[in-house]
Write a protein that holds these residues in place. Structure first.
Motif, PDB file in Angstrom:
ATOM      1  N   GLY A   1       0.792  -1.217   0.000  1.00  0.00           N
ATOM      2  CA  GLY A   1       0.000   0.000   0.000  1.00  0.00           C
ATOM      3  C   GLY A   1       0.830   1.276   0.000  1.00  0.00           C
ATOM      4  O   GLY A   1       0.297   2.378  -0.058  1.00  0.00           O
ATOM      5  N   ARG A   2       2.144   1.127   0.064  1.00  0.00           N
ATOM      6  CA  ARG A   2       3.031   2.287   0.038  1.00  0.00           C
ATOM      7  C   ARG A   2       3.328   2.660  -1.418  1.00  0.00           C
ATOM      8  O   ARG A   2       3.074   1.873  -2.322  1.00  0.00           O
ATOM      9  CB  ARG A   2       4.321   1.958   0.785  1.00  0.00           C
ATOM     10  CG  ARG A   2       4.095   1.601   2.251  1.00  0.00           C
ATOM     11  CD  ARG A   2       5.361   1.050   2.886  1.00  0.00           C
ATOM     12  NE  ARG A   2       6.388   2.084   2.984  1.00  0.00           N
ATOM     13  CZ  ARG A   2       6.687   2.729   4.110  1.00  0.00           C
ATOM     14  NH1 ARG A   2       6.045   2.439   5.216  1.00  0.00           N
ATOM     15  NH2 ARG A   2       7.625   3.654   4.113  1.00  0.00           N
ATOM     16  N   PRO A   3       3.878   3.850  -1.663  1.00  0.00           N
ATOM     17  CA  PRO A   3       4.149   4.238  -3.054  1.00  0.00           C
ATOM     18  C   PRO A   3       5.192   3.335  -3.721  1.00  0.00           C
ATOM     19  O   PRO A   3       6.129   2.871  -3.063  1.00  0.00           O
ATOM     20  CB  PRO A   3       4.708   5.662  -2.920  1.00  0.00           C
ATOM     21  CG  PRO A   3       4.332   6.126  -1.559  1.00  0.00           C
ATOM     22  CD  PRO A   3       4.226   4.898  -0.700  1.00  0.00           C
ATOM     23  N   VAL A   4       5.024   3.123  -5.037  1.00  0.00           N
ATOM     24  CA  VAL A   4       6.047   2.411  -5.809  1.00  0.00           C
ATOM     25  C   VAL A   4       7.264   3.322  -5.923  1.00  0.00           C
ATOM     26  O   VAL A   4       7.138   4.495  -6.240  1.00  0.00           O
ATOM     27  CB  VAL A   4       5.538   2.079  -7.231  1.00  0.00           C
ATOM     28  CG1 VAL A   4       6.659   1.460  -8.075  1.00  0.00           C
ATOM     29  CG2 VAL A   4       4.342   1.138  -7.173  1.00  0.00           C
ATOM     30  N   ARG A   5       8.438   2.785  -5.642  1.00  0.00           N
ATOM     31  CA  ARG A   5       9.650   3.607  -5.815  1.00  0.00           C
ATOM     32  C   ARG A   5      10.473   3.153  -7.006  1.00  0.00           C
ATOM     33  O   ARG A   5      11.028   3.973  -7.733  1.00  0.00           O
ATOM     34  CB  ARG A   5      10.507   3.523  -4.546  1.00  0.00           C
ATOM     35  CG  ARG A   5      11.820   4.284  -4.676  1.00  0.00           C
ATOM     36  CD  ARG A   5      12.153   5.064  -3.428  1.00  0.00           C
ATOM     37  NE  ARG A   5      13.303   5.933  -3.658  1.00  0.00           N
ATOM     38  CZ  ARG A   5      14.548   5.657  -3.262  1.00  0.00           C
ATOM     39  NH1 ARG A   5      14.794   4.543  -2.579  1.00  0.00           N
ATOM     40  NH2 ARG A   5      15.528   6.491  -3.517  1.00  0.00           N
ATOM     41  N   ALA A   6      10.582   1.850  -7.205  1.00  0.00           N
ATOM     42  CA  ALA A   6      11.420   1.328  -8.283  1.00  0.00           C
ATOM     43  C   ALA A   6      10.847   0.018  -8.789  1.00  0.00           C
ATOM     44  O   ALA A   6      10.245  -0.739  -8.019  1.00  0.00           O
ATOM     45  CB  ALA A   6      12.845   1.100  -7.778  1.00  0.00           C
ATOM     46  N   VAL A   7      11.013  -0.236 -10.089  1.00  0.00           N
ATOM     47  CA  VAL A   7      10.713  -1.565 -10.614  1.00  0.00           C
ATOM     48  C   VAL A   7      11.925  -2.046 -11.392  1.00  0.00           C
ATOM     49  O   VAL A   7      12.530  -1.301 -12.150  1.00  0.00           O
ATOM     50  CB  VAL A   7       9.453  -1.598 -11.511  1.00  0.00           C
ATOM     51  CG1 VAL A   7       8.209  -1.218 -10.734  1.00  0.00           C
ATOM     52  CG2 VAL A   7       9.596  -0.720 -12.728  1.00  0.00           C
TER      53      VAL A   7
ATOM     54  N   TYR B   1      16.800  -0.862 -13.032  1.00  0.00           N
ATOM     55  CA  TYR B   1      15.757  -0.348 -12.138  1.00  0.00           C
ATOM     56  C   TYR B   1      15.204   0.938 -12.737  1.00  0.00           C
ATOM     57  O   TYR B   1      15.972   1.828 -13.124  1.00  0.00           O
ATOM     58  CB  TYR B   1      16.343  -0.046 -10.763  1.00  0.00           C
ATOM     59  CG  TYR B   1      16.664  -1.275  -9.948  1.00  0.00           C
ATOM     60  CD1 TYR B   1      15.674  -1.931  -9.226  1.00  0.00           C
ATOM     61  CD2 TYR B   1      17.963  -1.781  -9.898  1.00  0.00           C
ATOM     62  CE1 TYR B   1      15.961  -3.055  -8.472  1.00  0.00           C
ATOM     63  CE2 TYR B   1      18.262  -2.914  -9.143  1.00  0.00           C
ATOM     64  CZ  TYR B   1      17.256  -3.545  -8.439  1.00  0.00           C
ATOM     65  OH  TYR B   1      17.545  -4.661  -7.696  1.00  0.00           O
ATOM     66  N   PHE B   2      13.871   1.044 -12.796  1.00  0.00           N
ATOM     67  CA  PHE B   2      13.249   2.254 -13.324  1.00  0.00           C
ATOM     68  C   PHE B   2      12.386   2.922 -12.254  1.00  0.00           C
ATOM     69  O   PHE B   2      11.673   2.241 -11.516  1.00  0.00           O
ATOM     70  CB  PHE B   2      12.359   1.920 -14.528  1.00  0.00           C
ATOM     71  CG  PHE B   2      13.130   1.421 -15.718  1.00  0.00           C
ATOM     72  CD1 PHE B   2      13.904   2.298 -16.480  1.00  0.00           C
ATOM     73  CD2 PHE B   2      13.098   0.079 -16.071  1.00  0.00           C
ATOM     74  CE1 PHE B   2      14.619   1.835 -17.579  1.00  0.00           C
ATOM     75  CE2 PHE B   2      13.816  -0.386 -17.169  1.00  0.00           C
ATOM     76  CZ  PHE B   2      14.581   0.495 -17.922  1.00  0.00           C
ATOM     77  N   PRO B   3      12.423   4.272 -12.202  1.00  0.00           N
ATOM     78  CA  PRO B   3      11.534   4.996 -11.292  1.00  0.00           C
ATOM     79  C   PRO B   3      10.182   5.231 -11.964  1.00  0.00           C
ATOM     80  O   PRO B   3      10.081   5.109 -13.200  1.00  0.00           O
ATOM     81  CB  PRO B   3      12.274   6.325 -11.105  1.00  0.00           C
ATOM     82  CG  PRO B   3      13.017   6.519 -12.396  1.00  0.00           C
ATOM     83  CD  PRO B   3      13.342   5.146 -12.920  1.00  0.00           C
TER      84      PRO B   3
ATOM     85  N   ASP C   1      16.232   0.384  -0.394  1.00  0.00           N
ATOM     86  CA  ASP C   1      17.494   1.137  -0.390  1.00  0.00           C
ATOM     87  C   ASP C   1      18.243   0.746  -1.671  1.00  0.00           C
ATOM     88  O   ASP C   1      18.733  -0.380  -1.784  1.00  0.00           O
ATOM     89  CB  ASP C   1      18.298   0.761   0.853  1.00  0.00           C
ATOM     90  CG  ASP C   1      19.643   1.493   0.920  1.00  0.00           C
ATOM     91  OD1 ASP C   1      20.164   1.895  -0.143  1.00  0.00           O
ATOM     92  OD2 ASP C   1      20.165   1.644   2.039  1.00  0.00           O
ATOM     93  N   MET C   2      18.320   1.669  -2.614  1.00  0.00           N
ATOM     94  CA  MET C   2      18.847   1.311  -3.938  1.00  0.00           C
ATOM     95  C   MET C   2      20.358   1.058  -3.932  1.00  0.00           C
ATOM     96  O   MET C   2      20.861   0.332  -4.792  1.00  0.00           O
ATOM     97  CB  MET C   2      18.471   2.382  -4.968  1.00  0.00           C
ATOM     98  CG  MET C   2      16.976   2.475  -5.221  1.00  0.00           C
ATOM     99  SD  MET C   2      16.193   0.894  -5.630  1.00  0.00           S
ATOM    100  CE  MET C   2      17.019   0.511  -7.161  1.00  0.00           C
TER     101      MET C   2
ATOM    102  N   ASP D   1      20.357   7.739  -2.840  1.00  0.00           N
ATOM    103  CA  ASP D   1      20.631   6.586  -1.975  1.00  0.00           C
ATOM    104  C   ASP D   1      22.123   6.264  -1.879  1.00  0.00           C
ATOM    105  O   ASP D   1      22.519   5.352  -1.147  1.00  0.00           O
ATOM    106  CB  ASP D   1      19.894   5.338  -2.487  1.00  0.00           C
ATOM    107  CG  ASP D   1      18.411   5.375  -2.166  1.00  0.00           C
ATOM    108  OD1 ASP D   1      17.936   6.464  -1.758  1.00  0.00           O
ATOM    109  OD2 ASP D   1      17.733   4.358  -2.325  1.00  0.00           O
ATOM    110  N   PHE D   2      22.930   7.002  -2.637  1.00  0.00           N
ATOM    111  CA  PHE D   2      24.369   6.716  -2.643  1.00  0.00           C
ATOM    112  C   PHE D   2      25.171   7.770  -1.888  1.00  0.00           C
ATOM    113  O   PHE D   2      26.313   8.042  -2.206  1.00  0.00           O
ATOM    114  CB  PHE D   2      24.872   6.571  -4.085  1.00  0.00           C
ATOM    115  CG  PHE D   2      24.360   5.337  -4.772  1.00  0.00           C
ATOM    116  CD1 PHE D   2      25.135   4.183  -4.840  1.00  0.00           C
ATOM    117  CD2 PHE D   2      23.078   5.304  -5.310  1.00  0.00           C
ATOM    118  CE1 PHE D   2      24.650   3.038  -5.456  1.00  0.00           C
ATOM    119  CE2 PHE D   2      22.585   4.158  -5.927  1.00  0.00           C
ATOM    120  CZ  PHE D   2      23.382   3.020  -6.000  1.00  0.00           C
ATOM    121  N   GLY D   3      24.528   8.355  -0.902  1.00  0.00           N
ATOM    122  CA  GLY D   3      25.267   9.234  -0.002  1.00  0.00           C
ATOM    123  C   GLY D   3      25.369  10.668  -0.431  1.00  0.00           C
ATOM    124  O   GLY D   3      25.544  11.554   0.392  1.00  0.00           O
TER     125      GLY D   3
END
Lengths: 487, 142
Positions: A342-348, A357-359, A392-393, A475-477
């Motif tokens: 139920g949370r938002p899609v972030r990546a597929v 991976y696509f946003p 976490d990508m 996600d990479f700092g």
């Protein structure tokens, strides 16, 4: 296997205890409603699901709360174009009469009425491309084998479906095994092969058992062509066609340098058709209905249908067969119904562990080979794995490198060493150690792997890594490091 | 060796049959396999050690293969893996000291829409949560 993993054996047993006649089918491919039961009535097959063992009485008297009606009327099924999976979930998988009653063997009969060259021409005209990932035209592959003179030729089915997020091969072998056997028999007639192998991964024990039994029962139907099953042993790289051939030969599953192509010197050095399960299983439809019926569906140079697999954190996870051209967003949001959490899609991730991976900002992409290549990805075996916003990508990029390191066959240095260096480099980035320098090293490493590896394992691992870096840099700092430095 | 019609390339089917029979492939068998198939010992050793499935030591009485691939991760697989390690008291990829249970990673069982998934003594199990993990742990403690 999926419904069994959700308790279908207990449900079937409960039905049997009531005295009802129980027929076990494969899955229709919507796992939210498994274990699923369908009851034959005057109004057709009425579906109920999910069903628990203590609820079978309510199913039989029609009072069960999860009454779904006829499956074909559900939007998930009504909007599909099931060319390959038409029988899956409908028939008793090992019943030869049931298969014949639902259009089985029509394609083989049509093929055997044609010359080998005419069968190859039919497959070419359909526009069928390899459904295993690379998308190479199937008819051209067959033409090469047909044109190569040899005393012996082979048909090999690649059923080493190791990509996370994919299960179409498993579903077809468990739910409609004769469809694959018929496709292989057509290929054998087209190129002049006498013997074939189905190489199935050991992680699919039910598919192995079903295919073995189906081969025994259909032996007379496909004669003089003969078939046997070979079982893998837990090596992902054996999904690569030349590593798979080495594995059937009884060797370590190491990649061969090409050329020569397997079509010219493949299994035991002989001309070999090696195709994925879905490629071979598409062939009976093409021969039975004509190449135009297949080619009429699709988008651009991607013709026909693709059995797309919706997986991961998705509400309507399952198999959805449709013509190419549907957008990624339609698949994830509309057909898939968004995330199960139920949370938002972030990546597929599209195309398994070697896919990008696509946003959601790229959900307009049409699902076809060329569009995904242009966008820096691949459709591969058409698995779509959905992640919500808790992902976490950087960790997923690390996992891609780790997976490559675990599964590398070791033959080439970029893959064998590069993946281990990749894990170390992502670890430094995650630890906040000289982030910009290490990102540069990681990109350079990906470049070396992409262009220096012998096969897709090392060559495509950069897709998930670079797409994570490009589309999810925060996600990479970088994003969090800056405000700290500004203080 | 049922199911092997063609006489060629029988090393993998033979190793599978040996492992099915004995539970693992003892190093002492390697020279015999090599001789029977007219291969070098190095060839057979190379194949046994290449494939993740082949064991050179016996496994525990129960074997849990827990999926670690992306689709299961998207459904909370990492947390289940940590919980399984703690609950069973055995590290991933090892066998408990009492020989009761082996916990191993597997990369995809093709049940990607209903994870986290495991294969428990060959039986597939989907939608593993805390409660189901407790039941599995009790099952392998027996």
């Amino acid at each position: 296997m999926a419904s069994v993993a959700l308790g279908a054996d207990d449900v079937a047993e409960a039905f049997a205890r009531t005295g009802a006649e129980v027929i076990r089918t494969g899955s229709h491919g919507l796992f939210r409603i498994e274990p699923l039961a369908e009851v034959d009535t005057a109004d057709g097959r009425i579906a109920y699901g999910p069903v628990a063992p203590d609820e079978v009485g309510a199913v039989l008297d029609g009072s069960h709360a999860n009454r779904l009606g006829r499956l074909a009327d559900l939007p998930f099924f009504a909007s599909q174009q099931r060319f390959t999976f038409a029988r899956c979930g409908v028939i008793d998988p090992l019943d030869l009469d049931d298969y014949a009653a639902h259009g089985g063997w029509v394609g083989l009969a049509a093929a055997r009425a044609l010359s080998p060259a005419a069968v190859v021409a039919t497959v070419k005209d359909s526009g069928l491309r390899g459904r295993g990932g690379a998308g190479f035209p199937t008819g051209i592959k067959w033409q090469t084998v047909l044109d190569t003179q040899a005393a012996e030729k082979f048909i090999v089915c690649n059923a080493d479906e190791g990509d996370s997020g994919t299960f179409a091969d498993r579903m077809l072998m468990e739910g409609d095994p004769y469809c694959l056997i018929e496709g292989m028999a057509i290929a054998a007639h087209a190129v002049g092969a006498a013997h074939g192998y189905v190489y199935i991964r050991s992680e699919y024990p039910f598919a192995v058992a079903t295919m073995r039994e189906a081969i025994v029962r259909s032996a007379a139907r496909i004669a003089p062509f003969t078939l046997e099953v070979r079982v893998g042993a837990g090596a992902y790289v054996c999904g690569e066609e030349t590593a798979l051939l080495d594995s059937i030969e009884g060797k370590r599953g190491q990649v061969r340098a090409k050329p020569p192509l397997p079509a010219i010197a493949g299994l035991f050095g002989k001309p070999t058709v090696i195709n994925n399960v879905l490629s071979l299983a598409a062939v009976p439809f093409i021969l039975a209905n004509g190449p135009a019926a297949y080619a009429a569906v699709g988008f651009g140079r991607s013709r026909g249908t693709m059995p797309i697999q919706l997986a991961g954190n998705v509400r309507n996870g399952g198999l959805y067969e449709v013509g190419f051209g549907i957008t990624l967003g339609e698949l994830v949001d509309e057909i898939g119904g968004g995330t199960e959490s139920g949370r938002p899609v972030r990546a597929v991730q599209v195309g398994g562990p070697l896919g990008a991976y696509f946003p959601p900002s790229m959900f307009h992409l049409p699902f076809d080979y060329e569009s995904f290549t242009t966008a820096g990805g691949l459709i591969g075996h058409a698995g779509i794995t959905v992640f919500d916003d808790s992902v976490d990508m950087a960790k997923m990029a690390r996992f891609a490198m780790e997976f490559c390191a675990v599964e590398s066959c070791g033959k080439c240095t970029p893959c064998r060493i590069g993946s281990t260096r990749g894990v170390e480099t992502v670890d430094r980035i995650i630890a906040g150690d000289r982030i910009d320098d290490n990102i540069e090293i990681l990109r350079d490493l990906c470049d070396t792997m992409k262009f220096g590896s012998l096969c897709a394992l090392g060559g495509f691992t950069p897709y998930p890594v670079l797409s994570a870096l490009d589309h999810f840099p925060e996600d990479f700092g970088g994003a969090t490091a800056l405000p700290v430095a500004a203080e | 060796m049922a199911g092997v019609a063609d006489g060629r390339g029988v090393l993998l089917p033979l190793l599978h049959a040996l492992q099915d029979e004995f539970g693992y492939i003892d190093d002492a068998l390697v020279p015999h396999v090599a001789e029977a198939l007219n291969l070098s010992r190095a060839d057979v050793h190379g194949v046994v050690t290449f494939y993740h499935d082949f064991r050179r030591q016996p496994a525990g009485r129960h074997v849990i293969k827990l999926c670690r691939a992306e689709s299961c991760q998207a459904r909370g697989g990492r947390a289940i893996e940590r919980a399984a390690v703690e609950r069973l008291g055995v590290a991933m990829g090892s066998t408990s000291a009492d020989g009761r249970v082996t916990l191993e990673p597997v990369y995809c069982l093709g049940l990607c829409a209903t994870g986290p998934n495991a294969l428990v003594d060959g039986v597939p199990v989907s939608r593993i949560d805390g409660a189901r993990l407790d039941r599995l742990a009790a099952q392998v403690a027996a």
